[in-house]
Scaffold this motif. Structure first.
Motif, mmCIF file in Angstrom:
data_model
loop_
_atom_site.group_PDB
_atom_site.id
_atom_site.type_symbol
_atom_site.label_atom_id
_atom_site.label_comp_id
_atom_site.label_asym_id
_atom_site.label_seq_id
_atom_site.Cartn_x
_atom_site.Cartn_y
_atom_site.Cartn_z
ATOM 1 N N VAL A 251 -29.477 -11.780 25.938
ATOM 2 C CA VAL A 251 -28.552 -12.096 24.849
ATOM 3 C C VAL A 251 -27.153 -12.302 25.405
ATOM 4 C CG1 VAL A 251 -27.667 -11.390 22.584
ATOM 5 C CG2 VAL A 251 -29.919 -10.573 23.344
ATOM 6 N N VAL A 252 -26.457 -13.298 24.848
ATOM 7 C CA VAL A 252 -25.034 -13.501 25.112
ATOM 8 C C VAL A 252 -24.333 -13.510 23.757
ATOM 9 C CG1 VAL A 252 -23.257 -15.017 26.069
ATOM 10 C CG2 VAL A 252 -25.491 -14.855 27.186
ATOM 11 N N VAL B 145 -27.711 -17.006 22.206
ATOM 12 C CA VAL B 145 -26.254 -17.116 22.314
ATOM 13 C C VAL B 145 -25.712 -17.166 20.886
ATOM 14 C CG1 VAL B 145 -24.303 -18.440 23.207
ATOM 15 C CG2 VAL B 145 -26.470 -18.409 24.470
ATOM 16 N N THR B 146 -24.953 -16.153 20.498
ATOM 17 C CA THR B 146 -24.445 -16.090 19.129
ATOM 18 C C THR B 146 -23.161 -15.285 19.098
ATOM 19 O OG1 THR B 146 -25.088 -15.629 16.834
ATOM 20 C CG2 THR B 146 -25.718 -13.993 18.507
ATOM 21 N N LEU C 119 -33.424 -5.488 27.546
ATOM 22 C CA LEU C 119 -32.871 -6.840 27.609
ATOM 23 C C LEU C 119 -31.428 -6.802 28.107
ATOM 24 C CD1 LEU C 119 -34.051 -8.188 24.121
ATOM 25 C CD2 LEU C 119 -35.163 -8.539 26.341
ATOM 26 N N PRO C 120 -31.038 -7.707 29.001
ATOM 27 C CA PRO C 120 -29.647 -7.762 29.430
ATOM 28 C C PRO C 120 -28.766 -8.407 28.359
ATOM 29 C CG PRO C 120 -30.881 -9.508 30.486
ATOM 30 C CD PRO C 120 -31.884 -8.691 29.723
ATOM 31 N N VAL C 121 -27.538 -7.928 28.238
ATOM 32 C CA VAL C 121 -26.578 -8.488 27.288
ATOM 33 C C VAL C 121 -25.237 -8.652 27.974
ATOM 34 C CG1 VAL C 121 -25.383 -8.210 25.081
ATOM 35 C CG2 VAL C 121 -27.724 -7.372 25.336
ATOM 36 N N VAL C 122 -24.617 -9.807 27.759
ATOM 37 C CA VAL C 122 -23.269 -10.063 28.257
ATOM 38 C C VAL C 122 -22.410 -10.523 27.085
ATOM 39 C CG1 VAL C 122 -21.831 -11.488 29.767
ATOM 40 C CG2 VAL C 122 -24.032 -10.648 30.574
ATOM 41 N N CYS C 123 -21.198 -10.024 27.018
ATOM 42 C CA CYS C 123 -20.246 -10.433 25.984
ATOM 43 C C CYS C 123 -19.237 -11.407 26.576
ATOM 44 C CB CYS C 123 -19.532 -9.208 25.418
ATOM 45 S SG CYS C 123 -18.331 -9.591 24.125
ATOM 46 N N ILE C 124 -19.208 -12.624 26.028
ATOM 47 C CA ILE C 124 -18.293 -13.681 26.479
ATOM 48 C C ILE C 124 -17.620 -14.250 25.229
ATOM 49 C CG2 ILE C 124 -18.083 -15.919 27.631
ATOM 50 C CD1 ILE C 124 -20.670 -15.221 29.151
ATOM 51 N N VAL D 52 -28.738 -17.805 33.589
ATOM 52 C CA VAL D 52 -29.148 -16.508 34.124
ATOM 53 C C VAL D 52 -28.161 -15.486 33.604
ATOM 54 C CG1 VAL D 52 -29.519 -15.115 36.181
ATOM 55 C CG2 VAL D 52 -30.091 -17.560 36.226
ATOM 56 N N VAL D 53 -28.646 -14.493 32.879
ATOM 57 C CA VAL D 53 -27.792 -13.462 32.303
ATOM 58 C C VAL D 53 -27.908 -12.202 33.164
ATOM 59 C CG1 VAL D 53 -27.366 -12.005 30.289
ATOM 60 C CG2 VAL D 53 -28.106 -14.371 29.974
#
Length: 302
Positions: free
Chosen positions: A258-259, A240-241, A278-283, A297-298
């Motif tokens: 990665v978030v 998370v970064t 790898l899954p990535v979500v932008c928050i 869970v991403v």
């Protein structure tokens, strides 16, 4: 190999690696933890140990279990448009490398100028030069040897006031509107992807964001505000970064997902993560809503 990994600096003197590694460090001297920050003093050319540590990490980290890549979702029906986008991505990276090389040269020149002004008693540290507005910096350089004392004193006073206010501002958390979360295609962070959070956010259950790389993974969150902090990433963690740059790439082999707070479909994080499955979500406010050791869970497929 174990001895070299235990002491990465030995790679610079080992007969088999000294010459090729020196060539690599010279070619990629512009690489840094944040190659979009002109004042980032983490360039490989000045701090080769950072590159050596990254290499040692790549040699010792076991590759993650092969994760099945999600089925690609057709984005463009027209192959010519897809081909044009592929050319755009390649040119975008070439421009990024060229601007990073120029940026490193500017960094070195500005640092040298800052050192001169420290010796003259104008600045406290050489890095203070990076806090000056470009217009003021250009004017100080252009009139340094010709300005009457009252004019020069006024410029110096203005510069010192800018440095003081900039350092005060750095202690204040940046509001989200200062970092608009759009990518090169103008797409915002809204979307249906998510990170299901743990107890830190009160078990809210679902934090919605935008999926940048498909797939689904679970693990414990590891919040890292910079690359130095990220060196302690455990295997199987969810990073998370704020965002990642090329200097973060060696760490991706440790991750389950990665978030990020900032990024788009063509960002470094998204491209590398898709290649590695790898899954990535932008928050946008991920680091405020998730804490290290939260079980998350991403799901980047939304």
């Amino acid at each position: 190999l174990e001895a070299l990994v235990a002491s990465p600096s030995a790679l610079l003197t080992h007969p088999a690696s000294a010459k090729p590694l020196s060539d690599i460090l010279a070619r990629f001297a512009w690489m840094s933890d944040d190659d979009q920050d002109l004042g980032s003093d983490t360039h490989w050319g000045d701090h080769p140990q950072r590159a050596l540590d990254a290499l040692a990490s790549m040699l010792t980290d076991e590759p993650p279990a092969a994760a099945p890549k999600p089925e690609p979702t057709p984005v463009f029906g027209d192959n010519s448009l897809a081909s044009a986008l592929a050319v755009y991505v390649r040119l975008k990276e070439e421009i990024h490398v060229a601007t990073s090389e120029v940026g490193y040269a500017v960094f070195k020149a500005a640092r040298a100028l800052g050192a001169l002004w420290v010796n003259a008693g104008l600045l406290e540290t050489a890095d203070d030069v990076f806090e000056l507005p470009a217009s003021l910096l250009a004017k100080m350089v252009s009139v340094h040897d010709s300005a009457p004392p009252p004019v020069w004193d006024a410029l110096v006073g203005n510069a010192q006031a800018h440095v003081t206010s900039a350092k005060m501002f750095q202690r204040v958390p940046r509001p989200s509107w200062l970092m608009p979360n759009t990518d090169m295609l103008g797409q915002s962070s809204a979307g249906g992807a998510s990170a299901a959070d743990g107890p830190h956010a009160g078990g809210a259950g679902l934090i919605s964001g935008r999926g940048l790389a498909g797939g689904r993974a679970s693990g414990r969150a590891f919040v890292a505000r910079d690359l130095d902090a990220a060196q302690a990433l455990p295997h199987g963690a969810i990073l998370v970064t704020a965002r990642t740059t090329a200097g973060w790439t060696p760490l991706f082999s440790r991750l389950a997902g990665v978030v990020v707070e900032v990024g788009g479909l063509l960002s470094h994080t998204a491209i590398v993560a898709r290649e590695m499955g790898l899954p990535v979500v932008c928050i946008p406010d991920a680091m405020a809503r998730l804490a290290t050791d939260d079980v998350v869970v991403v799901d980047g497929s939304g």
